[in-house]
Design a protein around this motif. Structure first.
Motif, mmCIF file in Angstrom:
data_model
loop_
_atom_site.group_PDB
_atom_site.id
_atom_site.type_symbol
_atom_site.label_atom_id
_atom_site.label_comp_id
_atom_site.label_asym_id
_atom_site.label_seq_id
_atom_site.Cartn_x
_atom_site.Cartn_y
_atom_site.Cartn_z
ATOM 1 N N ALA A 10 0.859 -1.184 0.000
ATOM 2 C CA ALA A 10 0.000 0.000 0.000
ATOM 3 C C ALA A 10 0.895 1.234 0.000
ATOM 4 O O ALA A 10 2.032 1.200 0.508
ATOM 5 N N ASP A 11 0.397 2.343 -0.542
ATOM 6 C CA ASP A 11 1.243 3.502 -0.800
ATOM 7 C C ASP A 11 1.760 4.206 0.445
ATOM 8 O O ASP A 11 2.794 4.870 0.403
ATOM 9 N N GLU A 12 1.047 4.099 1.584
ATOM 10 C CA GLU A 12 1.562 4.742 2.789
ATOM 11 C C GLU A 12 2.879 4.128 3.249
ATOM 12 O O GLU A 12 3.700 4.791 3.888
ATOM 13 N N TYR A 13 3.104 2.862 2.908
ATOM 14 C CA TYR A 13 4.320 2.172 3.344
ATOM 15 C C TYR A 13 5.565 2.669 2.612
ATOM 16 O O TYR A 13 6.682 2.455 3.075
ATOM 17 N N ILE A 14 5.366 3.303 1.466
ATOM 18 C CA ILE A 14 6.500 3.872 0.724
ATOM 19 C C ILE A 14 6.413 5.404 0.698
ATOM 20 O O ILE A 14 7.095 6.053 -0.091
ATOM 21 N N ASN A 15 5.537 5.982 1.537
ATOM 22 C CA ASN A 15 5.384 7.427 1.698
ATOM 23 C C ASN A 15 4.984 8.148 0.410
ATOM 24 O O ASN A 15 5.326 9.311 0.208
ATOM 25 N N ARG A 16 4.226 7.443 -0.429
ATOM 26 C CA ARG A 16 3.594 8.114 -1.565
ATOM 27 C C ARG A 16 2.213 8.608 -1.168
ATOM 28 O O ARG A 16 1.562 9.318 -1.913
ATOM 29 N N LYS A 17 1.774 8.168 -0.014
ATOM 30 C CA LYS A 17 0.499 8.602 0.546
ATOM 31 C C LYS A 17 0.728 8.874 2.024
ATOM 32 O O LYS A 17 1.182 7.992 2.754
ATOM 33 N N GLU A 18 0.455 10.086 2.463
ATOM 34 C CA GLU A 18 0.684 10.425 3.864
ATOM 35 C C GLU A 18 -0.574 10.165 4.686
ATOM 36 O O GLU A 18 -1.656 10.638 4.363
ATOM 37 N N ARG A 19 -0.390 9.384 5.757
ATOM 38 C CA ARG A 19 -1.505 9.091 6.654
ATOM 39 C C ARG A 19 -1.227 9.562 8.076
ATOM 40 O O ARG A 19 -2.035 10.211 8.697
ATOM 41 N N PHE A 20 -0.069 9.222 8.587
ATOM 42 C CA PHE A 20 0.274 9.576 9.973
ATOM 43 C C PHE A 20 1.688 10.156 10.011
ATOM 44 O O PHE A 20 2.574 9.639 10.696
ATOM 45 N N GLY A 21 1.870 11.217 9.251
ATOM 46 C CA GLY A 21 3.204 11.783 9.129
ATOM 47 C C GLY A 21 4.081 10.873 8.292
ATOM 48 O O GLY A 21 3.599 10.156 7.411
ATOM 49 N N TYR A 22 5.386 10.886 8.563
ATOM 50 C CA TYR A 22 6.303 10.029 7.826
ATOM 51 C C TYR A 22 6.167 8.589 8.322
ATOM 52 O O TYR A 22 6.164 8.326 9.524
ATOM 53 N N TRP A 23 6.057 7.636 7.395
ATOM 54 C CA TRP A 23 5.886 6.224 7.739
ATOM 55 C C TRP A 23 7.257 5.549 7.761
ATOM 56 O O TRP A 23 7.899 5.376 6.732
ATOM 57 N N LYS A 24 7.697 5.148 8.951
ATOM 58 C CA LYS A 24 8.994 4.470 9.118
ATOM 59 C C LYS A 24 8.766 2.969 9.161
ATOM 60 O O LYS A 24 8.063 2.458 10.023
ATOM 61 N N ASP A 25 9.362 2.265 8.197
ATOM 62 C CA ASP A 25 9.167 0.822 8.127
ATOM 63 C C ASP A 25 10.460 0.161 7.673
ATOM 64 O O ASP A 25 11.482 0.823 7.444
ATOM 65 N N CYS A 26 10.438 -1.164 7.530
ATOM 66 C CA CYS A 26 11.646 -1.872 7.114
ATOM 67 C C CYS A 26 11.276 -3.171 6.410
ATOM 68 O O CYS A 26 10.145 -3.652 6.475
ATOM 69 N N ALA A 27 12.273 -3.753 5.749
ATOM 70 C CA ALA A 27 12.139 -5.075 5.137
ATOM 71 C C ALA A 27 13.526 -5.688 5.054
ATOM 72 O O ALA A 27 14.542 -4.985 5.194
ATOM 73 N N ILE A 28 13.567 -6.982 4.836
ATOM 74 C CA ILE A 28 14.851 -7.666 4.658
ATOM 75 C C ILE A 28 14.748 -8.605 3.471
ATOM 76 O O ILE A 28 13.714 -9.256 3.269
ATOM 77 N N MET A 29 15.809 -8.626 2.671
ATOM 78 C CA MET A 29 15.888 -9.523 1.518
ATOM 79 C C MET A 29 16.913 -10.610 1.817
ATOM 80 O O MET A 29 18.030 -10.322 2.239
ATOM 81 N N LEU A 30 16.516 -11.853 1.612
ATOM 82 C CA LEU A 30 17.398 -13.001 1.828
ATOM 83 C C LEU A 30 17.644 -13.706 0.506
ATOM 84 O O LEU A 30 16.716 -13.875 -0.298
ATOM 85 N N LYS A 31 18.882 -14.123 0.299
ATOM 86 C CA LYS A 31 19.241 -14.911 -0.876
ATOM 87 C C LYS A 31 20.039 -16.119 -0.415
ATOM 88 O O LYS A 31 21.027 -15.964 0.306
ATOM 89 N N GLY A 32 19.605 -17.295 -0.821
ATOM 90 C CA GLY A 32 20.323 -18.493 -0.419
ATOM 91 C C GLY A 32 19.426 -19.532 0.207
ATOM 92 O O GLY A 32 18.205 -19.565 -0.008
#
Length: 545
Positions: free
Chosen positions: A285-307
């Protein structure tokens, strides 16, 4: 002219508001609410019927209430859940008792748990542990080896070495690499999310998925049924299926009061060709990448694993897919392990690390994917967090959007701080749910008294779910520090040990800390009196929220 436009604009907004209200009232959300209210009305009718026979109802209620309270206490398990049921039973005996019996006589939750456990056990051998890796881990750390032994035994996943990790500190940082990995798919793409919502992010993903389907790539898309209330049409699976994307919905919302509908699929998993996996807090959803503002700046994270660790996430996804595909049907569960094996061949991950030397392999340490089934008796998500807290030597740094704690977690956080471990928690300053924020603040003073430091992220909302300790351990995934994640939702995460990205996660924590204000006891004490009362009342029912 300008005056007419100014007058017209509020009128248009009013009409738009009316249309939105009518869509809710006469749409499927309104129908679901109405049908649930009808069921509550039926319970109220029985309550009223019994109230007309006061003497018989009184003694029946006393005896029933006593029996239920005794039974609840004798169940074992978390005492906060007991209190959440005992309070309404004692305050509103007939209604509370009927409500309790209504929920606890349903078989949906037991049926789903039976399916999850059966599927997991039947495919356990596909996640067989590598003895060389487990022996190596035990030589490095008996404590960590014991934790991994518990996680892999309950979750039937593996501990892996042949795996690289890449941490993304925001949705913006995550999006482009994520899309690029999707474009590389040659065999299959598996996607599982709690929230999906129309907009730039979802459209960008679907554009790639549709192109991949045309190339012959197998695409499976699984999302939680709560999306059907507000975010996407109910016939969305049919649209995706028509385009060649296999689609399933976890526990679609049915207008029947049921305990199983409180158990949601909160997991975030993406698997590409068995070579690459993503997890974390981000949804589509766009709020997770801050293309849509809902509650100020949205601070989030993810991790990519290979192997090799990707194999465990592939296994997690396929198990849930099979359970969701089977759940509404009748008959005996038949597990097709051959169906799993074609997605779990070792050759898919072997190439990822074959050029790595021994020094590089040491930097990648160990990766342990795990998930949590809320319908069994194991609180894996909470126990992993507690183990990290109880074994920390220097620090434990936490980011979480919610702080709704049971007694065990309060003790673990407090004990770590009291024995000199630097325990810091970053919370949102702008909440997405006001009630959750008021509830979280009821825990502040107790934790502050124990020496836990609490900070609030001034620019907006923190949705990151991470715990980092001593530069050598970290957990990142979908698991919040609250009852819902620990007891009510299906969750997943990756546990990292001596992986170099743990330092990147700690750097992210320190950078975020510079954007925070430290909480003092005045923050809670200076709240309006009604907010304090509201928070305390909510705390009684926190386990059910």
């Amino acid at each position: 002219m300008e005056e007419r436009q100014l007058m017209k604009k509020p009128k248009e907004q009013l009409e738009k508001g009316k249309r939105g209200l009518l869509q809710i009232v006469f749409g499927r959300t309104g129908i679901i609410i109405i049908l649930c209210l009808i069921q509550l009305g039926i319970l109220a009718f029985f309550f009223n019927f019994l109230s007309e026979h006061v003497f018989a109802a009184y003694w029946t209620t006393v005896l029933l209430g006593f029996a239920l309270v005794a039974g609840i206490i004798g169940e074992g398990g978390n005492p906060e859940f007991h209190i959440a049921w005992i309070v309404p039973i004692l305050i509103v005996p007939v209604f509370g008792a009927l409500f309790y019996l209504y929920f606890h006589t349903q078989v949906d939750g037991r049926k789903m748990n039976k399916l999850v456990v059966a599927e997991t056990n039947a495919t356990a051998d596909l996640a067989a542990l590598n003895k060389e890796i487990t022996d190596s881990l035990r030589e490095e750390s008996v404590q960590m080896s014991n934790l991994v032994s518990y996680v892999t035994k309950v979750c039937k996943t593996g501990v892996h070495r042949n795996t690289t990790a890449k941490y993304f500190a925001s949705g913006e940082e995550f999006l482009e690499p994520f899309l690029e990995e999707l474009k590389k798919a040659r065999k299959f793409i598996f996607i599982e999310y709690f929230i999906i919502s129309g907009g730039y992010m979802l459209d960008s993903v679907l554009e790639i998925l549709l192109a991949k389907v045309k190339e012959g790539v197998e695409v499976r898309f699984l999302y939680d049924g709560t999306n059907e209330l507000f975010r996407i049409p109910k016939d969305y699976p049919k649209k995706l299926e028509a385009d060649g994307i296999k689609c399933r919905v976890f526990a679609p919302i049915i207008p029947v009061l049921s305990t199983v509908q409180n158990n949601r699929d909160h997991r975030k998993i993406v698997v590409i060709d068995g070579k690459t996996a993503f997890t974390g807090g981000l949804n589509l959803a766009d709020e997770y990448i801050n293309r849509k503002e809902r509650f100020g700046y949205w601070k989030d994270c993810a991790i990519m694993l290979k192997g090799d660790a990707v194999r465990s996430f592939t296994l997690m996804f396929l198990r849930m897919w099979e359970v969701v595909s089977y759940y509404p049907q009748k008959g005996s569960l038949k597990v097709n392990k051959e169906h799993y094996r074609k997605y779990l061949t070792a050759e898919q991950t072997q190439e990822v690390m074959e050029s790595e030397d021994e020094a590089a392999a040491d930097e990648n340490g160990y990766v342990i994917p795990y998930d949590d089934n809320p319908l069994d008796s194991e609180q894996v998500g909470e126990l992993v967090y507690m183990d990290i807290l109880n074994t920390a030597k220097k620090y434990v740094h936490i980011m979480t959007p919610y702080l709704v704690l049971d007694r065990e977690m309060i003790v673990a956080l407090s004990y770590a701080a009291k024995r000199g471990v630097d325990v810091k928690i970053i919370m949102p300053h702008i909440p997405d749910k006001k009630y959750a924020f008021l509830l979280a603040r009821t825990y502040y003073n107790q934790l502050l008294d124990a020496g836990v430091e609490i900070y609030e992220f001034i620019p907006g909302f923190v949705h990151t779910k991470s715990m980092v300790s001593d530069d050598e351990k970290a957990a990142v995934g979908s698991i919040n520090l609250d009852f819902r994640s620990f007891y009510l939702s299906f969750e997943c995460a990756a546990l990292l040990y001596k992986n170099k990205e743990i330092l990147t996660m700690e750097e992210d924590f320190q950078k975020t800390l510079f954007q925070c204000v430290r909480v003092t006891k005045d923050v809670y004490n200076k709240q309006p009196f009604l907010n304090k009362i509201y928070g305390k009342v909510l705390r009684l029912f926190a386990p059910m929220m």
